[in-house]
Design a protein around this motif. Structure first.
Motif, PDB file in Angstrom:
ATOM      1  N   PHE A   1       1.136  -0.756  -0.308  1.00 19.72           N
ATOM      2  CA  PHE A   1      -0.218  -0.198   0.126  1.00 19.72           C
ATOM      3  C   PHE A   1       0.475   1.324  -0.361  1.00 19.72           C
ATOM      4  CE2 PHE A   1       0.376  -0.762   4.254  1.00 19.72           C
ATOM      5  CZ  PHE A   1       1.013   0.542   4.886  1.00 19.72           C
ATOM      6  N   MET A   2       1.945   1.096   0.785  1.00 16.95           N
ATOM      7  CA  MET A   2       2.579   2.668   0.308  1.00 16.95           C
ATOM      8  C   MET A   2       3.444   2.695  -0.674  1.00 16.95           C
ATOM      9  SD  MET A   2       5.566   2.472   4.117  1.00 16.95           S
ATOM     10  CE  MET A   2       5.941   3.609   3.913  1.00 16.95           C
ATOM     11  N   PHE A   3       2.652   4.170  -1.502  1.00 22.28           N
ATOM     12  CA  PHE A   3       2.621   3.989  -2.786  1.00 22.28           C
ATOM     13  C   PHE A   3       4.657   4.401  -3.251  1.00 22.28           C
ATOM     14  CE2 PHE A   3       1.443   8.326  -1.498  1.00 22.28           C
ATOM     15  CZ  PHE A   3       2.180   9.559  -1.463  1.00 22.28           C
TER      16      PHE A   3
ATOM     17  N   ARG B   1       0.118   7.598  -9.050  1.00 22.94           N
ATOM     18  CA  ARG B   1      -0.708   8.977  -9.752  1.00 22.94           C
ATOM     19  C   ARG B   1      -2.218   9.740  -8.354  1.00 22.94           C
ATOM     20  NH1 ARG B   1       0.229   6.890 -15.089  1.00 22.94           N
ATOM     21  NH2 ARG B   1       1.859   7.866 -16.050  1.00 22.94           N
ATOM     22  N   LEU B   2      -2.874   9.045  -8.817  1.00 21.15           N
ATOM     23  CA  LEU B   2      -4.203   9.392  -8.328  1.00 21.15           C
ATOM     24  C   LEU B   2      -3.569   9.600  -6.312  1.00 21.15           C
ATOM     25  CD1 LEU B   2      -6.951   9.745  -7.264  1.00 21.15           C
ATOM     26  CD2 LEU B   2      -7.634   7.417  -7.441  1.00 21.15           C
TER      27      LEU B   2
ATOM     28  N   ALA C   1      -2.705   6.454   0.351  1.00 19.12           N
ATOM     29  CA  ALA C   1      -1.664   7.171   1.063  1.00 19.12           C
ATOM     30  C   ALA C   1      -2.480   7.223   2.386  1.00 19.12           C
ATOM     31  CB  ALA C   1      -2.049   8.633  -0.203  1.00 19.12           C
ATOM     32  N   SER C   2      -3.318   7.440   2.845  1.00 19.78           N
ATOM     33  CA  SER C   2      -3.112   8.013   3.971  1.00 19.78           C
ATOM     34  C   SER C   2      -2.300   7.408   5.211  1.00 19.78           C
ATOM     35  CB  SER C   2      -4.839   8.241   4.665  1.00 19.78           C
ATOM     36  OG  SER C   2      -6.083   9.056   3.912  1.00 19.78           O
ATOM     37  N   ALA C   3      -2.135   6.486   5.018  1.00 15.66           N
ATOM     38  CA  ALA C   3      -1.362   5.200   5.848  1.00 15.66           C
ATOM     39  C   ALA C   3       0.210   5.071   5.259  1.00 15.66           C
ATOM     40  CB  ALA C   3      -1.534   3.787   5.420  1.00 15.66           C
ATOM     41  N   SER C   4       0.329   5.597   4.125  1.00 14.58           N
ATOM     42  CA  SER C   4       1.827   5.920   3.586  1.00 14.58           C
ATOM     43  C   SER C   4       2.099   6.922   4.077  1.00 14.58           C
ATOM     44  CB  SER C   4       2.035   5.975   2.132  1.00 14.58           C
ATOM     45  OG  SER C   4       1.147   5.325   1.159  1.00 14.58           O
TER      46      SER C   4
ATOM     47  N   ARG D   1     -11.169   5.476  -2.685  1.00 13.46           N
ATOM     48  CA  ARG D   1     -11.629   5.429  -1.552  1.00 13.46           C
ATOM     49  C   ARG D   1      -9.968   4.211  -1.134  1.00 13.46           C
ATOM     50  NH1 ARG D   1     -15.501   2.303  -1.806  1.00 13.46           N
ATOM     51  NH2 ARG D   1     -17.036   3.909  -0.973  1.00 13.46           N
ATOM     52  N   ASN D   2     -10.022   2.920  -2.280  1.00 20.04           N
ATOM     53  CA  ASN D   2      -8.554   2.453  -2.369  1.00 20.04           C
ATOM     54  C   ASN D   2      -6.807   3.033  -1.930  1.00 20.04           C
ATOM     55  OD1 ASN D   2      -7.542   0.167  -1.640  1.00 20.04           O
ATOM     56  ND2 ASN D   2      -6.950   0.299  -4.505  1.00 20.04           N
TER      57      ASN D   2
END
Length: 532
Positions: A124-126, A136-137, A307-310, A301-302
């Motif tokens: 999940f870490m972009f 990009r999103l 992005a939040s957790a990253s 949402r995904n």
């Protein structure tokens, strides 16, 4: 010896030999393919690799940046190395990194596959993701919250958190490293989820700490390479050597799910229950998301969760690492914090604490921040880039780095920070190197390279810079840093050992952090009360 043991051992040996043969064949085929692609352009210079292992026996696997920096003397600013089947083009100078990663960012913005990231549940870490629509999103969502103008709204909160951190240190100085983590996590949780953590033992901070601890093995080069070459290690029985990777991956994946879902659910429930919606990264984007149609709403949402957790993991680890490095520098160089305190007292007097409005008038404090970033870069190699097509630079062939080819372009921030022509006596902590003879700041700012380059530069750098500055300025204004004493009253000289992971930082070391003579807990509590 029981026959089943010898049979199992023979099976393991057979598998290892088979994998080695396949890996060697892969390397040979890659060398042949490279020679056809280069069309006369050589790879960058580097040490001669040996079959299969490449340069693995020559590289300090725990701190490879130091090896690459040493090789810089022999092979130059752009060099080539191979670790098993992983190829590296190492950029040891800032000018080369700017030329390739920024000016040619259209082909240097990919990411190589790090075998352990998905396996450990941290896909999940972009920051580790390839250049794609989901990245990009995530990046766009992140940027809308942490771009320079919106990051300014966090400044009062960052000041308040830094002052609370000092109160915690005065109450329990021996747990200073934990207080740094709480400060860094509190800033990120407030900005992203509008979550107000407890000063100590907060359950959400606990999830963050455990998640970061779980991801550390996933980001070490030895585990990444080992799992890439020997993926069967995830399927071997628990009693065989190497099974620890499987156990680590399972535990890390469990914490990764909690890291993504728990704070997001908190923010969502808080938003639904409140008549006056709070302002945070998640709440703002949930409101926007309601206007979207499915299936794009699901994709959004995904991306928002990722992005939040990253943001939480990246901010917490790098910020707390920087404050730990600063603390080590202060304990080892007491003349630095004394000079900084003299500057703060001359500008602010003795009756108030530093605030962001004071930053332009505290050049020595700013120099301390810059030297902290340079002296022990928290991310010595950044995150490796991958090229989307091959390139020629300075007459050298830069291999394509996507798909099956497995090559990376690495920015050696450590080498940039150790350039003796630019930073004489680079191993020493000398803030004065960033000041002119008149006491004003020079144009040399390590922030231009420690946060990375090009399109993959750290998107949270403005908030991170503000967090570290306010922590350093507040601590300098309120605390003193001295050597710890042993049972006989003798000084204990710290011999720090470093932890290498998402960010590099020293392990907690013995020291004495105490309030300045005119600072008391009660006075700080009054300041916090006035902060609201």
């Amino acid at each position: 010896m029981p026959s089943y043991v010898t049979s199992a051992a023979g099976l393991v040996l057979l598998v290892l030999v088979s994998i080695s043969v396949v890996a060697l064949d892969s390397v040979v085929r890659r060398v042949v393919r490279r020679s056809r692609e280069r069309e006369g352009s050589p790879l960058p210079p580097g040490p001669t690799p040996i079959p299969l292992l490449g340069n693995a026996l020559s590289i300090d696997i725990e701190e490879p940046w130091k090896t690459y920096t040493a090789w810089n003397v022999t092979y130059g600013d752009v060099l080539y190395a191979r670790l098993l089947d992983q190829e590296f083009v190492v950029l040891n100078s800032q000018s080369d990194a700017v030329e390739l990663l920024e000016k040619r960012s259209q082909i240097y913005s990919g990411r190589p596959v790090i075998a352990t990231i998905e396996t450990y549940g941290f896909g999940f870490m972009f920051a580790f993701q390839g250049y794609c629509d989901h990245w990009r999103l995530c990046r766009r969502i992140f940027h809308q919250t942490f771009r320079p103008d919106t990051a300014l709204t966090f400044l009062p909160m960052q000041v308040r958190r830094a002052r609370q951190m000092v109160v915690n240190i005065i109450d329990d100085p021996n747990r200073y490293a934990s207080h740094y983590s709480t400060f860094a996590a509190a800033v990120a949780l407030s900005a992203v989820y509008d979550y107000e953590p407890h000063p100590r033992n907060d359950p959400m901070v606990h999830i963050i700490d455990r998640s970061i601890h779980a991801i550390l093995p996933a980001t070490t080069p030895e585990n990444a390479v080992l799992l890439k070459v020997f993926p069967f290690l995830l399927r071997i029985p628990d009693w065989l050597p190497g099974s620890s990777l499987k156990r680590e991956a399972k535990t890390a994946s469990e914490w990764a799910v909690k890291m993504v879902e728990t704070p997001y659910q908190y923010a969502q429930e808080r938003m639904e229950a409140s008549r006056d919606p709070t302002i945070s990264m998640v709440s703002n984007h949930i409101a926007r998301m309601q206007k979207l149609d499915e299936p794009y709403r699901s994709d959004y949402r995904n991306a928002l969760k990722h992005a939040s957790a990253s943001a939480i993991i990246g901010s917490t680890e790098t910020t707390s690492s920087a404050i730990l490095i600063f603390t080590l520098a202060m304990v080892q160089n007491p003349h630095v914090w004394k000079r900084a305190q003299a500057e703060i007292d001359a500008v602010l007097g003795m009756d108030r604490l530093p605030d962001f409005e004071d930053r332009p008038f505290l050049p020595y404090v700013e120099a301390v921040l810059r030297e902290t970033q340079r002296w022990q870069p928290a991310a010595p190699l950044g995150i490796p880039h991958a090229t989307t097509s091959s390139d020629i630079y300075k007459g050298f062939y830069i291999p394509k780095g996507m798909s099956y080819i497995r090559s990376s372009v690495v920015e050696n921030i450590w080498a940039m920070s150790r350039d003796e022509a630019r930073y004489p006596n680079a191993e020493q902590f000398i803030p004065e190197r960033f000041l002119t003879a008149e006491g004003t700041l020079t144009d040399d700012d390590p922030a231009e390279y420690v946060f990375g380059f090009g399109r993959r530069m750290c998107p949270g750098r403005y908030t991170a810079d503000a967090s570290v500055w306010t922590a350093i300025a507040t601590m300098l204004g309120t605390l003193e840093f001295t050597l710890a004493k042993d049972a006989e009253g003798k000084d204990i000289t710290p011999e720090p050992k470093y932890v290498n992971g998402i960010a590099r930082h020293p392990k907690a070391f013995p020291c004495r952090i105490s309030p300045r003579p005119h600072i008391s807990r009660a006075s700080l509590e009054r300041v916090l009360a006035s902060d609201g």
